[in-house]
Write an enzyme that holds these catalytic residues in place. Structure first.
Site, PDB file in Angstrom:
ATOM      1  N   ASP A 179       0.798  -1.230   0.000  1.00  0.00           N
ATOM      2  CA  ASP A 179       0.000   0.000   0.000  1.00  0.00           C
ATOM      3  C   ASP A 179       0.832   1.283   0.000  1.00  0.00           C
ATOM      4  O   ASP A 179       0.297   2.350  -0.265  1.00  0.00           O
ATOM      5  CB  ASP A 179      -0.884   0.070   1.254  1.00  0.00           C
ATOM      6  CG  ASP A 179      -2.127  -0.792   1.128  1.00  0.00           C
ATOM      7  OD1 ASP A 179      -2.418  -1.261   0.016  1.00  0.00           O
ATOM      8  OD2 ASP A 179      -2.801  -0.995   2.156  1.00  0.00           O
ATOM      9  N   TYR A 180       2.090   1.208   0.383  1.00  0.00           N
ATOM     10  CA  TYR A 180       2.754   2.446   0.800  1.00  0.00           C
ATOM     11  C   TYR A 180       3.689   3.076  -0.227  1.00  0.00           C
ATOM     12  O   TYR A 180       3.831   4.291  -0.258  1.00  0.00           O
ATOM     13  CB  TYR A 180       3.471   2.223   2.137  1.00  0.00           C
ATOM     14  CG  TYR A 180       2.483   1.741   3.175  1.00  0.00           C
ATOM     15  CD1 TYR A 180       1.356   2.498   3.446  1.00  0.00           C
ATOM     16  CD2 TYR A 180       2.626   0.516   3.816  1.00  0.00           C
ATOM     17  CE1 TYR A 180       0.392   2.060   4.360  1.00  0.00           C
ATOM     18  CE2 TYR A 180       1.675   0.075   4.724  1.00  0.00           C
ATOM     19  CZ  TYR A 180       0.557   0.851   4.991  1.00  0.00           C
ATOM     20  OH  TYR A 180      -0.387   0.419   5.873  1.00  0.00           O
TER      21      TYR A 180
END
Lengths: 414, 429
Positions: A179-180
């Site tokens: 996600d990051y």
């Protein structure tokens, strides 16, 4: 800072209608905002972004504006609260689509249908728009409706299979890893490429971004080796094929920082010779067990014992500095509080501390890349929920105060 | 239809930490030329290797991350090589390089000098630590960056050593940010005529991947630690969350009510498979506790309330045992597909073979086949990270053989056959 704050940025003037939530979407549009785009996030109080509810917050705090998780990913955006599931709310959402150059979402197909923001609807309202759709597994195919978070995608895309130790279960890497950086910054690249195409031709386009495809693309080594050589992969802990020694070694624990590890990697014979010299065992460089990378890989357990024995005599910062002064790649396994105080990051002014009305001056991660003339930087905090509803309704949507007040009372704007 | 960067030329001198950036730009249509030292890029010697082919042409990592590029060799540290390099660079829009400040000094090619020589060049630097600051001269590796960025501290078992991430995630995160910086700089150059320098520190490019650890330290003064198989955001193990054994492998579930159908979805899956464990879980003491925490707000609030967590932890453990028994009885693919149809957040742990055969990836025609005549075989490559519908991904060339395009590229800048032959004899190319 005052001269810097008036410098233009790469995406000044770009308008983004942001219907993302959680991690992979908001971080992508955050990068656009920190590059100068005007990013308007559509939110609701009825169903807020889960990260507004999530920790970390100050003790006992229930406000939807205090989550460090949310705030870090939404620096510099504006927030409007619209209930898109109402008829008038949906019309207003479509007005924002018409205003925007880019529409972005990472919601599942089902949630997109619920808020009426399918690509068909968005493109019909604004034929020249760029649509970033970032569902977990893409917009077509038998699994296009499947959903999950980064931790689940990490299982599906191979992170868990590839990380950890051979004889232990595939536990993953402790976070919603994909996600990051991988997914959001891939998405930011794709959007900027589409912006270039739009500027050259006037044509918008759909970006069908499967987070699965994006994640596998960013760690495809084992897949490529399997497909073209039937080469199988085993989890190797901290070892790699191209370096030895390559591991995390426990430093002297008697200090005020127990459990302090030092990561060391020798890719070349030169680095291994330098490490031997630092350990005051220069004879190891000529030891037949360790002469070449292949020798060191063959005798890696003994090698790790020797290196581990040396590291255990020192505090982690001392071990790192001794090794680095001999050009051996080495670094401490830092905890987050230590990263926040990292003198190198401090000298490079990595973290930003914009003032937030409710949360105060909190740390925000700086940009993942820097530009020398048109800076990529954080100039403001995350928005309060609905902080900009009034100004956006008035300035962007051209509504009069009577109607805004009315819609707020009806909880269509809230 | 053409790539979005179809008129952009990129000279890629980067070390392996920047290779994926050049790969991404080539996918967007740019003409990317990989410039290697005469003995070849370091990663040409890295295992694993393509079977039945010798080094330096068989490294799978080199092939994967350099496909789509053409290749030249040049010793830029030699006098002739440096001259040819500058002549060549004049033809390019973008330079990707990973010189440390010391290497720039040796070459006499720091950012200011290059700017003066090439006012329109986008000079993109990717290094372990960036170009200034106290660690700028530090040696780097992928894992060392993960360590210093706080990401490795979160990965692994609580009692065991911190564990690296797979397949050089530092290199990939640095490269993705480098590609982003380059495209942003291209937009600026076209809008305003200003060319500029892009700088990526691998260390910095990873910091967002600390998830909430940084904010937890900043706001609460608490360092997040490794939590093994439990999702790291949890304070205790919530039932239905994390890694479970299936009959024939592993599944990863997030059934504790953050999103999707939550715990009720898990019960529905049990019903669908006619499993009586659902009936047990609908009885007390389980039913009321699970009812209370099966919506996202409650689950998040619970995570912030250690006292309440302690109170319910006994019931949670019993429920988790039943859930564990359930998952163990069924094939992973069935749990995944049937569970997801019920909007249960569940996935299988996939290795390379499962991904290769993935129904979803193959249905979307994601993989690409390229005829690599230099290596004498067809190769199957992964697809691009995005599908840009109006400007689809481009794959122009197989990964270059060492020095494969020397003649083509050097003659295009006016070098004669004899110059090229002489450079070759002198070890410059």
């Amino acid at each position: 800072m005052s001269t810097q704050s008036i410098r233009s940025r790469p995406l000044d003037g770009l308008k983004v209608c942001d219907a993302t939530w959680y991690g992979a979407g908001p971080i992508a549009t955050r990068a656009l905002a920190n590059l100068g785009a005007d990013v308007i996030r559509i939110e609701t109080e009825k169903r807020p972004d889960g990260l507004r509810i999530a920790q970390p917050k100050p003790d006992g705090e229930e406000s939807l504006n205090q989550s460090g998780y949310y705030n870090n990913f939404n620096a510099e955006k504006r927030s409007i609260t619209i209930d898109l599931t109402t008829e008038r709310g949906h019309e207003l959402g479509i007005e924002l689509v018409k205003w925007a150059d880019v529409f972005a979402t990472n919601m599942t197909a089902r949630a997109i249908r619920q808020i009426g923001m399918t690509w068909e609807n968005v493109q019909e309202a604004n034929p020249g728009i760029i649509g970033l759709y970032e569902p977990m597994q893409g917009m077509t195919g038998p699994h296009s409706e499947f959903q999950g978070f980064g931790a689940l995608l990490s299982a599906i895309c191979g992170v868990n299979y590839l990380a950890g130790n051979e004889n232990e279960p595939p536990i993953g890497v402790g976070t919603n890893y994909t996600d990051y950086v991988i997914n959001p910054i891939h998405a930011a690249v794709a959007v900027m490429a589409a912006v270039r195409h739009k500027r050259r031709t006037g044509e918008g386009q759909l970006i069908d971004m499967s987070q699965l495809e994006s994640s596998v693309s960013g760690m495809a080594g084992a897949l490529f080796a399997w497909d073209n050589g039937q080469i199988t992969y085993e989890r190797l802990g901290n070892r790699v094929a191209y370096a030895a020694p390559h591991g995390a070694y426990l430093a002297n624990e008697t200090g005020d920082r127990p459990d302090h590890w030092v990561a060391i990697a020798c890719m070349t014979d030169f680095q291994w010779a330098a490490l031997s010299a630092v350990m005051e065992q220069p004879e190891l460089a000529d030891d037949a067990r360790f002469n070449t990378l292949r020798d060191r890989k063959n005798n890696e357990n003994e090698l790790d014992e020797i290196v581990g024995g040396w590291v255990s005599r020192f505090k982690a910062p001392d071990a790192m500095n001794k090794l680095q002064s001999a050009s051996v790649p080495a670094g401490m396994v830092q905890k987050a509080s230590e990263v926040l105080q990292d003198p190198h990051l401090a000298a490079r002014e990595f973290y930003a501390y914009p003032e937030h009305t409710e949360a105060g001056k909190r740390a925000y991660d700086g940009p993942g890349f820097r530009l020398s003339e048109t800076p990529h930087e954080i100039r403001g905090p995350a928005p309060l929920l609905g902080e900009h509803t009034w100004e956006i309704c008035s300035d962007v949507l051209g509504m009069d105060s009577g109607e805004i007040g009315q819609l707020m009372a009806e909880q269509i704007l809230y | 239809m053409v790539g979005a960067l179809d008129d952009i030329r990129v000279l890629d001198l980067s070390e392996p930490l920047g290779h994926y950036a050049g790969y991404l730009l080539a996918n967007l249509g740019a003409d990317v030329v990989k410039l290697e030292p005469p003995h070849g890029d370091d990663s040409r010697l890295w295992a694993p290797f393509l079977p039945d082919l010798d080094q330096p042409e068989s490294s799978l990592q080199f092939m994967l991350l350099n496909v789509g590029k053409r290749g030249v060799t040049l010793d830029i540290y030699s006098e002739t090589g440096r001259k040819v390099f500058l002549q060549l660079l004049a033809e390019f829009d973008v330079l990707l390089q990973s010189w440390t400040p010391q290497q720039m000094e040796t070459l006499g090619l720091d950012q200011a000098t290059l700017r003066e020589l090439f006012p329109d060049l986008i000079n993109a630097s990717v290094t372990g630590w960036g170009l200034d600051g106290p660690y700028a001269s530090f040696a780097y590796s992928d894992m060392v960056s993960l360590a210093m960025a706080g990401v490795m501290n979160l990965s692994g078992f609580e009692e065991g050593p911190p564990t690296q991430l797979p397949d050089q995630q530092g290199f990939h995160c640095a490269s993705i940010n480098l590609a982003a910086g380059v495209v942003a700089a291209i937009l600026v150059r076209e809008a305003s005529g200003i060319a500029q320098d892009v700088e990526v520190s691998m260390h910095e490019s990873l910091l967002m991947a600390e998830e909430t650890a940084m904010q937890s330290a900043d706001i609460r003064g608490i360092d997040r630690e490794r939590t093994g198989a439990a999702p790291g955001l949890q304070v205790i193990k919530l039932p239905g969350m994390g890694l479970y054994s299936a009959q024939d492998g592993w599944v990863y579930a997030m059934a504790a009510g953050i999103a999707g159908s939550g715990f009720n979805g898990l019960l529905a899956l049990m019903d669908l498979l006619n499993d009586s464990i659902a009936d047990d879980l609908r009885e007390e003491p389980y039913a009321s506790v699970m009812a209370e925490f099966s919506n996202s707000a409650a689950a998040f609030r619970l995570m912030g309330d250690p006292e309440k967590m302690k109170e319910v932890s006994g019931v949670f453990a019993q429920v988790d045992e039943l859930v564990t028994d359930f998952f163990r009885k069924y094939p992973k693919e069935k749990l995944y597909v049937e569970g997801q149809k019920l909007r249960l957040l569940i996935g299988t742990i996939n290795g390379p073979q499962e991904l290769s055969e993935s129904e979803q990836l193959n249905d979307r025609d994601w993989f690409r086949t390229i005829n690599d005549s230099g290596r004498g075989r067809e190769l199957r490559y992964p697809g691009p990270p995005w599908q840009l519908k109006a400007t689809p991904a481009v794959l122009r060339h197989p990964a270059p053989l060492l020095g494969q395009h020397n003649e083509e590229i050097f003659s295009a800048i006016g070098l004669g056959k004899s110059d090229i032959m002489q450079m070759s004899e002198n070890g410059v190319i």
